[in-house]
Design an enzyme around this catalytic site. Sequence first.
Site, PDB file in Angstrom:
ATOM      1  N   TRP A  84       0.914  -1.273   0.024  1.00 21.04           N
ATOM      2  CA  TRP A  84      -0.054  -0.189  -0.212  1.00 21.04           C
ATOM      3  C   TRP A  84       0.897   1.256  -0.129  1.00 21.04           C
ATOM      4  O   TRP A  84       0.059   2.468  -0.087  1.00 21.04           O
ATOM      5  CB  TRP A  84      -0.830   0.059   1.325  1.00 21.04           C
ATOM      6  CG  TRP A  84      -0.106  -0.156   2.381  1.00 21.04           C
ATOM      7  CD1 TRP A  84       0.036  -1.639   3.144  1.00 21.04           C
ATOM      8  CD2 TRP A  84       0.904   0.475   3.363  1.00 21.04           C
ATOM      9  NE1 TRP A  84       0.783  -1.635   4.057  1.00 21.04           N
ATOM     10  CE2 TRP A  84       1.411  -0.066   4.307  1.00 21.04           C
ATOM     11  CE3 TRP A  84       1.276   1.862   3.364  1.00 21.04           C
ATOM     12  CZ2 TRP A  84       2.302   0.072   5.192  1.00 21.04           C
ATOM     13  CZ3 TRP A  84       2.151   2.372   4.058  1.00 21.04           C
ATOM     14  CH2 TRP A  84       2.595   1.492   4.944  1.00 21.04           C
ATOM     15  N   LYS A 135      -3.095  -8.851  -6.940  1.00 23.96           N
ATOM     16  CA  LYS A 135      -3.515  -8.624  -5.569  1.00 23.96           C
ATOM     17  C   LYS A 135      -3.027  -7.631  -4.955  1.00 23.96           C
ATOM     18  O   LYS A 135      -1.750  -7.850  -4.375  1.00 23.96           O
ATOM     19  CB  LYS A 135      -3.288 -10.171  -4.819  1.00 23.96           C
ATOM     20  CG  LYS A 135      -4.192 -10.410  -3.615  1.00 23.96           C
ATOM     21  CD  LYS A 135      -3.086  -9.870  -2.310  1.00 23.96           C
ATOM     22  CE  LYS A 135      -3.689  -9.968  -0.864  1.00 23.96           C
ATOM     23  NZ  LYS A 135      -4.274  -8.541  -0.433  1.00 23.96           N
ATOM     24  N   GLY A 187       6.637  -6.272  -0.120  1.00 29.52           N
ATOM     25  CA  GLY A 187       5.954  -6.149   1.096  1.00 29.52           C
ATOM     26  C   GLY A 187       7.089  -6.515   2.119  1.00 29.52           C
ATOM     27  O   GLY A 187       8.103  -6.621   2.034  1.00 29.52           O
ATOM     28  N   SER A 188       6.283  -7.170   3.065  1.00 28.69           N
ATOM     29  CA  SER A 188       6.939  -7.689   4.433  1.00 28.69           C
ATOM     30  C   SER A 188       7.905  -8.852   4.089  1.00 28.69           C
ATOM     31  O   SER A 188       7.503  -9.700   3.344  1.00 28.69           O
ATOM     32  CB  SER A 188       6.010  -7.494   5.591  1.00 28.69           C
ATOM     33  OG  SER A 188       5.148  -8.813   5.325  1.00 28.69           O
ATOM     34  N   GLU A 196      10.576  -8.105  -3.316  1.00 32.77           N
ATOM     35  CA  GLU A 196      11.117  -6.693  -2.843  1.00 32.77           C
ATOM     36  C   GLU A 196      10.752  -6.376  -1.453  1.00 32.77           C
ATOM     37  O   GLU A 196       9.544  -6.156  -1.139  1.00 32.77           O
ATOM     38  CB  GLU A 196      10.438  -5.595  -3.664  1.00 32.77           C
ATOM     39  CG  GLU A 196      11.117  -5.780  -5.212  1.00 32.77           C
ATOM     40  CD  GLU A 196      12.445  -5.257  -5.501  1.00 32.77           C
ATOM     41  OE1 GLU A 196      12.846  -4.839  -4.573  1.00 32.77           O
ATOM     42  OE2 GLU A 196      12.655  -5.585  -6.656  1.00 32.77           O
ATOM     43  N   LEU A 197      11.572  -6.668  -0.412  1.00 34.49           N
ATOM     44  CA  LEU A 197      11.041  -6.655   0.988  1.00 34.49           C
ATOM     45  C   LEU A 197      11.528  -5.431   1.717  1.00 34.49           C
ATOM     46  O   LEU A 197      11.762  -4.423   1.089  1.00 34.49           O
ATOM     47  CB  LEU A 197      11.485  -8.012   1.721  1.00 34.49           C
ATOM     48  CG  LEU A 197      10.852  -9.095   0.803  1.00 34.49           C
ATOM     49  CD1 LEU A 197      11.377 -10.420   1.417  1.00 34.49           C
ATOM     50  CD2 LEU A 197       9.531  -9.205   0.698  1.00 34.49           C
ATOM     51  N   GLU A 224      12.974  -3.221  11.226  1.00 33.17           N
ATOM     52  CA  GLU A 224      12.535  -2.211  10.126  1.00 33.17           C
ATOM     53  C   GLU A 224      11.474  -1.483  11.081  1.00 33.17           C
ATOM     54  O   GLU A 224      10.424  -1.955  11.383  1.00 33.17           O
ATOM     55  CB  GLU A 224      12.139  -2.523   8.934  1.00 33.17           C
ATOM     56  CG  GLU A 224      11.551  -1.366   8.098  1.00 33.17           C
ATOM     57  CD  GLU A 224      10.977  -1.871   6.627  1.00 33.17           C
ATOM     58  OE1 GLU A 224      10.110  -2.975   6.790  1.00 33.17           O
ATOM     59  OE2 GLU A 224      11.211  -1.431   5.800  1.00 33.17           O
TER      60      GLU A 224
HETATM   61  P1  NAP Z   1       2.748  -7.190   3.684  1.00 33.62           P
HETATM   62  O1  NAP Z   1       1.885  -7.218   4.921  1.00 33.62           O
HETATM   63  O2  NAP Z   1       3.648  -8.133   3.291  1.00 33.62           O
HETATM   64  O3  NAP Z   1       1.822  -6.759   2.607  1.00 33.62           O
HETATM   65  C1  NAP Z   1       2.148  -6.757   1.266  1.00 33.62           C
HETATM   66  C2  NAP Z   1       1.188  -7.671   0.250  1.00 33.62           C
HETATM   67  O4  NAP Z   1       1.259  -8.851   0.465  1.00 33.62           O
HETATM   68  C3  NAP Z   1      -0.101  -7.066   0.446  1.00 33.62           C
HETATM   69  O5  NAP Z   1      -0.926  -7.041  -0.648  1.00 33.62           O
HETATM   70  C4  NAP Z   1      -0.809  -8.263   1.558  1.00 33.62           C
HETATM   71  O6  NAP Z   1      -2.218  -8.391   1.427  1.00 33.62           O
HETATM   72  C5  NAP Z   1      -0.013  -9.468   0.643  1.00 33.62           C
HETATM   73  N1  NAP Z   1       0.177 -10.648   1.516  1.00 33.62           N
HETATM   74  C6  NAP Z   1       0.738 -10.426   2.975  1.00 33.62           C
HETATM   75  N2  NAP Z   1       0.840 -12.056   3.157  1.00 33.62           N
HETATM   76  C7  NAP Z   1       0.357 -12.464   2.254  1.00 33.62           C
HETATM   77  C8  NAP Z   1       0.108 -13.907   2.201  1.00 33.62           C
HETATM   78  N3  NAP Z   1       0.417 -14.912   2.995  1.00 33.62           N
HETATM   79  N4  NAP Z   1      -0.589 -14.485   0.989  1.00 33.62           N
HETATM   80  C9  NAP Z   1      -0.749 -13.670   0.044  1.00 33.62           C
HETATM   81  N5  NAP Z   1      -0.586 -12.278   0.195  1.00 33.62           N
HETATM   82  C10 NAP Z   1      -0.301 -11.789   1.218  1.00 33.62           C
HETATM   83  O7  NAP Z   1       3.480  -5.706   3.716  1.00 33.62           O
HETATM   84  P2  NAP Z   1       3.081  -4.554   4.059  1.00 33.62           P
HETATM   85  O8  NAP Z   1       3.377  -4.182   5.597  1.00 33.62           O
HETATM   86  O9  NAP Z   1       1.834  -4.198   3.593  1.00 33.62           O
HETATM   87  O10 NAP Z   1       4.183  -3.420   3.371  1.00 33.62           O
HETATM   88  C11 NAP Z   1       5.279  -2.783   4.044  1.00 33.62           C
HETATM   89  C12 NAP Z   1       6.513  -3.672   3.588  1.00 33.62           C
HETATM   90  O11 NAP Z   1       6.656  -3.620   2.318  1.00 33.62           O
HETATM   91  C13 NAP Z   1       7.528  -2.732   4.378  1.00 33.62           C
HETATM   92  O12 NAP Z   1       8.301  -4.041   4.935  1.00 33.62           O
HETATM   93  C14 NAP Z   1       8.241  -2.240   3.365  1.00 33.62           C
HETATM   94  O13 NAP Z   1       9.567  -2.063   3.513  1.00 33.62           O
HETATM   95  C15 NAP Z   1       7.967  -3.356   2.192  1.00 33.62           C
HETATM   96  N6  NAP Z   1       8.292  -2.521   0.651  1.00 33.62           N
HETATM   97  C16 NAP Z   1       9.434  -3.052   0.118  1.00 33.62           C
HETATM   98  C17 NAP Z   1       9.730  -2.398  -1.174  1.00 33.62           C
HETATM   99  C18 NAP Z   1      10.992  -2.611  -1.928  1.00 33.62           C
HETATM  100  O14 NAP Z   1      10.738  -2.403  -3.132  1.00 33.62           O
HETATM  101  N7  NAP Z   1      11.739  -3.524  -1.504  1.00 33.62           N
HETATM  102  C19 NAP Z   1       8.776  -1.448  -1.379  1.00 33.62           C
HETATM  103  C20 NAP Z   1       7.742  -0.969  -0.786  1.00 33.62           C
HETATM  104  C21 NAP Z   1       7.629  -1.732   0.350  1.00 33.62           C
HETATM  105  P3  NAP Z   1      -3.059  -7.649   2.388  1.00 33.62           P
HETATM  106  O15 NAP Z   1      -2.887  -6.357   2.373  1.00 33.62           O
HETATM  107  O16 NAP Z   1      -4.406  -8.268   2.392  1.00 33.62           O
HETATM  108  O17 NAP Z   1      -2.640  -8.312   3.927  1.00 33.62           O
END
Ligand code: NAP
Length: 456
Positions: free
Chosen positions: A130, A154, A206-207, A228-229, A359
């Site tokens: 997001w 998704k 994501g995470s 990309e975490l 983080e």
């Molecule tokens: P997140 O909880 O992992 O969510 C990211 C995406 O993954 C969301 O669409 C989420 O859906 C989905 N998701 C999570 N667990 C899943 C699973 N088991 N199965 C299917 N889909 C799943 O991460 P966040 O907290 O929203 O995002 C922030 C993180 O992203 C931070 O750690 C940040 O550093 C990282 N990030 C990295 C980059 C990069 O380029 N390296 C760029 C931007 C952000 P839901 O929303 O429905 O849970």
Amino acid sequence: MAYQTIYPYTGELLETFENHTDQDVEATLTTAHNLYKQWRNEPISSRRPILQKVADSLRENADELASIITHDMGKLVKESKGEVLLCADIAEYYANESESLLKPVPLESPAGEGYYAKQSTGVIMAVEPWNFPFYQIMRVFAPNFMVGNPMILKDASVCPKSAKVFADIVKEAGAPEGSLTNLFINYQQVADIIADKRVSGVCLTGSERGGAAIAKTAGENLKKTTLELGGNDAFIILDDADWDLVKEIAPQARLDNAGQVCTSSKRFIVMEDKYEEFLEILKESFANQVLGDPMDENTTVAPLSSKSAQTGLQKQVQMAIDHGATVVYGNEPVDQPGFFFMPTILTDITPDNPIFDQEMFGPVATVYKVKNTQEAIELANNSSYGLGNSIIGQDLEEAQKVALQIETGMSWINSAWGTLPELPFGGIKNSGFGRELGELGLNAFVNEHLVFVPKK
Ligand code: NAP
């Protein structure tokens, strides 16, 4: 899983979106797979005008789209507009460059004549976060569209409107059905899609938790993955740094996007003789920030994206303090209804403090004092993450030497973090693997198909 837009500035529920059914998923897979087969017989150039139209549409509607992003996840509207315009640049970059970057590559061999063709591989499942609701999608959609890999999206459940509108823009630009399909689905449906044999790869931003879950399913089904975490990027200020530059860029390197950037500078590493001076600079800047309405051009720090982001960050800061960190500035409640977090500065974080290797996704800066450059490098590398970092120093040769000693995916010299369409983006260690953007991003889900004619 509820897909809802809750405005982070007010906490008000603005819109709820209905989830897609398993039948919707099946229909999407069929359409996307058929499109993949159709695209294999069409030249790359046929998709170029559509992607250019996407870029044009983003530019024409930038203000309206920026407001949608801001209402989904709270960032400043000026940041949202910048994001939309960056997406237009990314679309245009891939529209213009893909044909030449995807040309067959000749191979030299004494045994015969050969080359490898760069071909599409099939439907890609994209799971996106997001914090940059448009940019994260564009990073993977534009290159795969040109390659000929249809995409199922998704997106994060907190920014559903942005995902829907992005997919609408692609459709309205004339992209065939299946090019990018946004689905409001649960984790099990995502896993089922990854397992489907019509899907060839999966990318997630994501995470670590989300990345590990996706990579596990992808591994079990032998699907190529890019991740990309998160990051805990260092901002290293060398002895010969230009302090006017430090003053200009250091605060924003932490506070842009309310600190919710994977490549935000999260650990400021300063030589001991300049440590107090740096803290004063950061404190003064943090104290002058304006927290408030993200639609107001005068606001400088937006609310966090959700209530859980706010409470999660508060817990982390408290944990840091409980393990010995000092609050130099901030960590006070913000008298506003939304999900605000006061810009905060923490020091005295020792390696045994659990926050040392975590983080923090919000406006919290940690500052470390070191004796020399070698100590700065060692501290920067003492992390599970390796995404980006900034090195500030006037001797560019020395700054680059330092950069190359950091275990990380990206180094910016005399600059805060950044991103451009032509520059590869990604990390190592727990920050993930694979690259997005640039030529490397274009090749992420390409089949490098060897064709070889041995000498008689
Ligand atoms: P997140 O909880 O992992 O969510 C990211 C995406 O993954 C969301 O669409 C989420 O859906 C989905 N998701 C999570 N667990 C899943 C699973 N088991 N199965 C299917 N889909 C799943 O991460 P966040 O907290 O929203 O995002 C922030 C993180 O992203 C931070 O750690 C940040 O550093 C990282 N990030 C990295 C980059 C990069 O380029 N390296 C760029 C931007 C952000 P839901 O929303 O429905 O849970």
